[in-house]
Motif scaffolding. Structure first.
Motif: not given
Length: 52
Positions: A18-37
């Motif tokens: 979240m940047v300035d009160g808005k989500y700039v990233l909100l995405q789902d992943f099956y793999d933890f490492d992909e989410a971290v990346d």
């Protein structure tokens, strides 16, 4: 990892930033490492712009 959590209802990892009160990233992943990346890449892009 800050900004990455497991959603049991979806059985997926969610990456968010979240940047300035808005989500700039909100995405789902099956793999933890992909989410971290995805979270790290978003930090580099959006927080660098904000620090500008």
């Amino acid at each position: 990892m800050v900004g990455v959590s497991f959603d049991e209802s979806k059985n997926k990892w969610t990456a968010g930033l979240m940047v300035d009160g808005k989500y700039v990233l909100l995405q789902d992943f099956y793999d933890f490492d992909e989410a971290v990346d995805a979270r790290k890449a978003s930090e580099l892009i959006f927080l660098k712009i904000k620090a500008g």
